[in-house]
Design an enzyme around this catalytic site. Structure first.
Site, short mmCIF file in Angstrom:
data_model
loop_
_atom_site.label_atom_id
_atom_site.label_comp_id
_atom_site.label_asym_id
_atom_site.label_seq_id
_atom_site.Cartn_x
_atom_site.Cartn_y
_atom_site.Cartn_z
CG HIS A 82 -2.22 1.16 1.03
ND1 HIS A 82 -3.22 0.24 0.45
CD2 HIS A 82 -2.31 2.13 1.30
CE1 HIS A 82 -4.29 1.27 0.29
NE2 HIS A 82 -3.63 2.48 0.77
NE ARG A 168 -8.16 11.43 5.81
CZ ARG A 168 -7.36 10.41 5.33
NH1 ARG A 168 -7.97 9.35 5.02
NH2 ARG A 168 -6.14 10.84 5.22
CB SER A 183 -7.03 5.86 5.76
OG SER A 183 -7.10 5.56 4.52
CE LYS A 187 -7.27 1.93 1.82
NZ LYS A 187 -7.55 3.11 2.20
N1 URA Z 1 -3.88 5.75 1.25
C1 URA Z 1 -4.94 5.56 1.88
O1 URA Z 1 -5.46 4.42 1.67
N2 URA Z 1 -5.31 6.39 2.86
C2 URA Z 1 -4.89 7.63 3.05
O2 URA Z 1 -4.87 8.20 4.06
C3 URA Z 1 -3.80 8.07 2.14
C4 URA Z 1 -3.15 7.03 1.32
#
Ligand code: URA
Length: 438
Positions: A82, A168, A183, A187
């Site tokens: 990620h 956001r 965030s 995930k």
């Molecule tokens: N990627 C994400 O999933 N969330 C964020 O806040 C920034 C980058």
């Protein structure tokens, strides 16, 4: 409990309890807490921060806002990567199929564009038909059948992140360590991968501009991942200039396709190979980074990584004709080129200004309801350190609207700097947090 009291408590720089955070995330997810209160709370968090315990509680509340997938009975090990967001960052589109081709299952929940940063889901949706809203069952079935999933959060998977993320994006509440960490990690926890690499960007085109802020964010995320029993490392990567050359959704998909065909810009290819090598060691497919890199290089060279990308597009309902013939992908009709005015060396290709210009063109959103224009964007002709001759193209802008094109060109007028003395190329990476062999 009342949402307004929790907002006031954070406004007054007090520490929220786990119960208060869970209450807020439950209300946000169900819609009982309206957008305006969620936005006010997010701004209070951005301005006043959160402790490590609050950030962990927030992450777990967001992960638990939907299903948390247990992959242990589905595949021997699932890995994930990620990025914290950047300009021209289409790494996932190359790294994930490459890793899958090397025999590690990859189940990933990606994000959309956020502020000036692009998002993998918006990029994938430039392929007509591609679905980014798989249910938990679809996620699991696809992971066990082809070993590769690239979807978004859905009403079943980390729904709290979906709602908060969209707010956001348009309320100036992106640049916050607790909000980014929760965030990203909610995930990752919900999607169930056991080994995760975090690509934490630093520079003017990143949400963490300084290396020390990026390291802080990386450390928070690695520690949350470890607390949740995952093997996690973070690389700190440069984002002072766009990664690769393409910025904008379909343009980036085309560049990723070229890279999967063993072409593509050198910096982007190197970035992908380094991440893939780390992920292969983290997932126990390789003993050393050089072994991991050789495996990844071979998967791209022998066409296996490309085949996995095709399988992914087909599995998620994308029209395969558009990736087999990428010239079919949307392309904007107005093209304008910014050229070097003197001979010299490129000192700046300002990632943030280029990201902002691509949002102005329609590649990102100014309001939650805005539609993305997949064909617009910018191609970077020269990178920092390159030699340039007067008249050579530095930026090529793709637009579908005259006014937007004008605005973007104005925004880009001082994005690139050419001087009459040489500049060093920028490094790709500044360091690693965590132990890839642990
Ligand atoms: N990627 C994400 O999933 N969330 C964020 O806040 C920034 C980058």
């Amino acid at each position: 409990m009342r949402a307004v009291d929790i907002i006031i408590k954070k406004r007054e720089k007090e520490v929220l309890t786990r119960e208060e955070i869970e209450f807020f995330i439950r209300g946000l997810t169900s819609g009982e807490i309206p957008d305006y209160q969620v936005s006010a709370w997010a701004m209070a968090v951005l301005l006043n921060g959160m402790t490590a315990q609050e950030t962990t509680d927030l992450t777990l509340a967001m992960a638990n806002s939907g299903d948390v997938i247990d992959l242990s009975g589905i595949v021997p090990i699932a890995v994930d990567k990620h990025s914290t967001g950047g300009v021209g960052d289409k790494t996932t589109l190359v790294v994930e199929p490459t890793i899958a081709a090397c025999g590690l299952a990859v189940g990933k929940m990606s994000g959309r564009g956020l502020g000036f940063s692009g998002g993998t889901l918006d990029k994938l949706e430039s392929i007509p038909g591609y679905r980014t809203d798989l249910s938990k069952e679809e996620f699991l079935n696809q992971l066990s059948s082809i070993g590769l999933v690239l979807t978004g959060q859905s009403s079943g998977l980390a729904p709290a992140d979906g709602k908060l993320y969209a707010l956001r994006d348009v309320t100036g509440t992106v640049q916050s360590i607790p909000l980014i960490a929760s965030s990203v990690m909610s995930k990752k926890i919900a999607a169930g991968a056991q080994a995760i690499i975090l690509d934490v960007k630093t520079g003017n085109g990143a949400f963490m501009e300084t290396e020390s802020e990026a390291r802080k964010l990386a450390e928070v995320m690695v520690s949350i991942g470890q607390l949740s029993g995952r093997r996690v490392i973070a690389v700190i990567a440069d984002m002072n200039q766009p990664l690769g050359k393409a910025v904008g959704n379909a343009l980036e998909v085309k560049e990723a396709i070229a890279t999967l065909h063993n072409q593509g810009p050198e910096d982007f290819r190197e970035h992908c190979l380094y991440l893939a090598a780390n992920l292969l060691v983290l997932g126990r497919k390789a003993d050393t980074l050089s072994q991991g890199r050789s495996l990844a290089e071979a998967a791209i060279k022998n066409g296996e990584a490309w085949e996995y990308f095709r399988k992914l597009v087909i599995a998620q309902n994308g029209d395969i004709r558009y990736v087999d013939q990428p010239e079919k992908l949307p392309e904007a009709r107005l093209i304008s080129t910014l050229r070097a005015r003197t001979n010299g060396w490129v000192h700046t290709v300002h990632a943030r200004k280029i990201g902002e210009a691509s949002v102005l063109l329609g590649a990102g959103r100014a309001r939650k309801s805005d539609l993305i224009d997949p064909g617009v964007g910018i191609i970077v002709g020269k990178k920092v350190g390159d030699c340039v001759v007067s008249g050579e193209p530095i930026l090529t802008v793709y637009a579908n609207n005259e006014n937007r094109l004008k605005e973007a060109l104005e925004h880009l007028s001082n994005a690139c700097v050419v001087e009459d003395y040489p500049a060093e190329p920028l490094p790709l990476f500044y360091g690693v947090i965590g132990d890839v062999k642990a």
